[in-house]
Scaffold this active site. Structure first.
Site, short mmCIF file in Angstrom:
data_model
loop_
_atom_site.label_atom_id
_atom_site.label_comp_id
_atom_site.label_asym_id
_atom_site.label_seq_id
_atom_site.Cartn_x
_atom_site.Cartn_y
_atom_site.Cartn_z
CE LYS A 1 -1.64 1.56 4.07
NZ LYS A 1 -1.35 2.96 4.41
CG ASN A 2 2.33 2.67 3.49
OD1 ASN A 2 1.16 2.98 3.20
ND2 ASN A 2 2.72 2.44 4.73
NE ARG B 1 -1.68 11.95 8.11
CZ ARG B 1 -2.12 13.14 8.54
NH1 ARG B 1 -3.38 13.30 8.87
NH2 ARG B 1 -1.30 14.15 8.61
CB CYS C 1 -4.37 11.00 11.65
SG CYS C 1 -3.87 9.29 11.67
NE ARG D 1 0.30 10.09 10.18
CZ ARG D 1 -0.14 9.09 9.40
NH1 ARG D 1 -1.31 8.55 9.63
NH2 ARG D 1 0.57 8.69 8.37
N PRO D 2 1.63 16.36 11.35
CG PRO D 2 3.43 17.48 12.28
CD PRO D 2 2.53 16.31 12.50
CB ILE D 3 1.96 18.25 5.89
CG1 ILE D 3 1.01 19.47 5.96
CG2 ILE D 3 1.20 16.95 5.87
CD1 ILE D 3 0.17 19.66 4.71
CG LEU E 1 9.21 18.21 8.67
CD1 LEU E 1 9.75 16.85 9.09
CD2 LEU E 1 10.17 19.33 9.09
CG ASP F 1 3.40 1.44 9.55
OD1 ASP F 1 3.60 1.69 8.35
OD2 ASP F 1 3.11 2.31 10.39
CG LEU G 1 8.56 7.14 13.97
CD1 LEU G 1 9.42 6.07 14.60
CD2 LEU G 1 8.43 6.88 12.51
NE ARG H 1 -7.25 4.42 5.63
CZ ARG H 1 -6.86 5.62 6.02
NH1 ARG H 1 -7.33 6.12 7.14
NH2 ARG H 1 -6.00 6.31 5.32
C1 EPZ Z 1 4.21 6.98 6.44
O1 EPZ Z 1 3.41 7.99 6.99
C2 EPZ Z 1 3.33 5.75 6.33
N1 EPZ Z 1 2.22 6.04 5.44
C3 EPZ Z 1 2.81 5.35 7.71
O2 EPZ Z 1 2.08 4.14 7.54
C4 EPZ Z 1 4.01 5.08 8.61
O3 EPZ Z 1 3.54 4.78 9.92
C5 EPZ Z 1 4.91 6.31 8.65
O4 EPZ Z 1 5.32 6.68 7.32
C6 EPZ Z 1 6.18 6.07 9.47
O5 EPZ Z 1 6.88 4.98 8.92
C7 EPZ Z 1 2.43 6.04 4.10
O6 EPZ Z 1 3.53 5.79 3.62
C8 EPZ Z 1 1.24 6.33 3.25
P1 EPZ Z 1 6.17 10.39 8.42
P2 EPZ Z 1 3.94 9.53 6.99
O7 EPZ Z 1 6.00 11.66 7.66
O8 EPZ Z 1 4.78 9.77 5.81
C9 EPZ Z 1 6.50 13.68 11.80
C10 EPZ Z 1 0.28 2.68 7.79
O9 EPZ Z 1 -0.08 2.09 8.81
N2 EPZ Z 1 6.32 14.65 10.71
O10 EPZ Z 1 7.32 9.50 8.11
O11 EPZ Z 1 2.75 10.40 7.20
C11 EPZ Z 1 5.25 12.85 12.04
O12 EPZ Z 1 4.37 13.51 12.90
C12 EPZ Z 1 0.68 4.14 7.86
O13 EPZ Z 1 0.39 2.16 6.64
C13 EPZ Z 1 6.40 16.01 11.01
O14 EPZ Z 1 6.60 16.40 12.16
O15 EPZ Z 1 4.85 9.55 8.28
C14 EPZ Z 1 5.81 11.58 12.64
O16 EPZ Z 1 6.03 11.80 14.03
C15 EPZ Z 1 0.37 4.75 9.22
N3 EPZ Z 1 6.23 16.91 10.01
C16 EPZ Z 1 7.18 11.42 11.97
O17 EPZ Z 1 7.49 12.71 11.42
C17 EPZ Z 1 6.02 16.53 8.71
O18 EPZ Z 1 5.89 17.40 7.82
C18 EPZ Z 1 7.19 10.42 10.83
O19 EPZ Z 1 6.11 10.74 9.98
C19 EPZ Z 1 5.95 15.14 8.42
C20 EPZ Z 1 6.11 14.23 9.44
#
Ligand code: EPZ
Length: 431
Positions: free
Chosen positions: A33-34, A103, A127, A132-134, A136, A318, A340, A410
């Site tokens: 999926k990812n 998201r 969520c 889960r901010p964006i 970055l 995960d 995380l 999902r």
């Molecule tokens: C991806 O989410 C995966 N989803 C998640 O899988 C997975 O848990 C996660 O990576 C961590 O491995 C997909 O790939 C679609 P991150 P993502 O940005 O990219 C912080 C599942 O179960 N952060 O790597 O959203 C964030 O809050 C899902 O399949 C910021 O602070 O995760 C987190 O603490 C759940 N600012 C950490 O970084 C940002 O702009 C890692 O988040 C982005 C992230």
């Protein structure tokens, strides 16, 4: 393809198990999926129709394809593959009603901005597992020359003069943040260097396919990616096959471990599961591994474990919920630390209702095993928590009903059928 109404109807399904199970046989692992989500977004960078093989039949994929079609793209399923054509994509606003359901829709921001010079994407909103901010993603795009503003719950991004390659240093490792910037950099003018990039196999596959499509990328699989942009030239992307889903595979390995059943997984890449296999070995399991299969030989007694979730190649967040369920069957005390996400222990209260002996202290769960679990009515709260409840139900005495399994849909393709295929009595029913 199921219609939207059948999708809604499936919302009200639940899973029923009858109690302790012993499994045996083979499970075929679906595409990741990812990996699928960024690769579907990547088709926005293509000038040709892109053929994708091994897409998993899961709700999140249907959601992203629906989003692309809302923007004007078209897609169709031919045999075992999806063909996505974004040449007719003209809209650049990803609306709240879809983004709020997934998201990862944020993954269209980089490609749309790179191709069209403007994009609006609804802020994903909260969520279950965390804020889960964006930030970055947005900071990196601004560094590449985009103007970003937040209006009425939407990110509005413009880059009238196109995106410019530059040096990006991520304060935190972000999987979809890295994917977004890699895709934006693919069409940017000049070179982008991403430092502290995510190294997940799903990011690696995205880089490999872009690299094969004329975007020169160096450092693939490392924390420093160097991307030579095409300066706005769209890509020709040849047919590709999605890599196996390592989290689905890890979940079924836990099913084998928790029920003490020998299971073989097909179409799986053990190299993507090193940290998971190492922890299962610590807990007593042994494995027979070939290039595309893994057979688990579970131990009679499960040993307790210490787990800290971190970015790839360390132990994946995960898989945290699944191992927490498994730890309830270990002879001793396990410690599981979630580093995380700030709220990824919602499966704990449901497992406690099944009799698990767990204490939570901030980001650390202490699991006292071995406890005999009892069947109960339980509620799924998020994707991986749902699979933890399924694992617990497989070893609980008596009937368990797992409600709100739309969370499970999902990210798991036909989980009930795959478990039935190895002898489980689990069934899917309508509320
Ligand atoms: C991806 O989410 C995966 N989803 C998640 O899988 C997975 O848990 C996660 O990576 C961590 O491995 C997909 O790939 C679609 P991150 P993502 O940005 O990219 C912080 C599942 O179960 N952060 O790597 O959203 C964030 O809050 C899902 O399949 C910021 O602070 O995760 C987190 O603490 C759940 N600012 C950490 O970084 C940002 O702009 C890692 O988040 C982005 C992230």
């Amino acid at each position: 393809m199921r219609t939207y109404f059948s999708f809604i109807k499936r919302h009200m399904d639940y899973l029923k198990t009858e109690g302790i199970e012993s499994l045996s046989g083979t499970i075929k692992i679906s595409g990741a999926k990812n990996a699928s989500l960024p690769l579907i977004a990547m088709t926005i960078l293509a000038k040709n129709s892109v053929s994708i093989k091994n897409l998993p039949q899961v709700a999140d994929i249907r959601t992203l394809l629906k989003l692309l079609s809302n923007l004007g793209a078209t897609y169709e399923f031919q045999d075992e593959k999806a063909v996505v054509d974004t040449s007719t994509l003209t809209q650049t606003k990803a609306k709240y009603d879809i983004v709020r359901t997934m998201r990862a829709s944020i993954l269209v921001l980089g490609p749309i901005l790179a191709r069209f010079g403007h994009c609006e994407v609804s802020l994903p909103g909260g969520c279950a597992i965390g804020q889960r901010p964006i930030d970055l993603h947005l900071k990196a795009l601004e560094h590449m020359g985009a103007h970003i503003s937040i209006k009425a719950g939407y990110v509005e991004a413009t880059a009238p003069n196109g995106l410019k390659g530059c040096n990006i240093i991520f304060d935190k490792i972000t999987v979809t943040g890295t994917a977004n910037i890699v895709m934006a950099a693919a069409l940017a003018e000049g070179q982008t260097v991403i430092t502290n990039a995510a190294r997940e196999p799903e990011v690696v596959q995205l880089c490999e396919i872009l690299n094969a499509s004329g975007v020169k990328i160096e450092g693939i699989g490392t924390a420093i990616l160097t991307i030579e942009g095409t300066n706005g030239k769209l890509l020709h992307i040849d047919e590709f096959t999605i890599i196996p889903d390592r989290i689905e595979a890890g979940t079924y390995l836990c099913a084998g471990a928790i029920t003490k059943s020998e299971l073989t997984l097909e179409n799986v890449n053990a190299k993507h599961l090193s940290a998971v296999l190492a922890k299962l070995e610590e807990m007593g399991s042994r494995f027979t591994i070939t290039p595309d299969t893994i057979t688990i030989h579970p131990s009679e007694n499960i040993k307790p474990v210490k787990i800290i979730t971190q970015e790839y190649p360390a132990f994946p967040t995960d898989m945290q919920a699944q191992f927490l369920a498994l730890a309830t069957q270990a002879d001793g005390t396990s410690i599981i630390e979630e580093r995380l996400f700030e709220n990824r222990f919602m499966h704990v209260s449901e497992l406690q209702r099944m009799g698990a002996n767990i204490t939570l202290n901030g980001h650390v769960a202490t699991v006292y095993g071995k406890t005999q679990l009892s069947g109960a009515d339980v509620m799924a709260t998020d994707l991986r928590a749902s699979s933890a409840l399924v694992l617990a139900a497989l070893v609980a005495i008596g009937e368990t009903n797992i409600h709100r399994i739309y969370h499970l849909d999902r990210g798991y393709d036909s989980l009930d059928k795959k478990l039935q295929g190895v002898g489980s009595k689990i069934i899917r029913l309508k509320e």
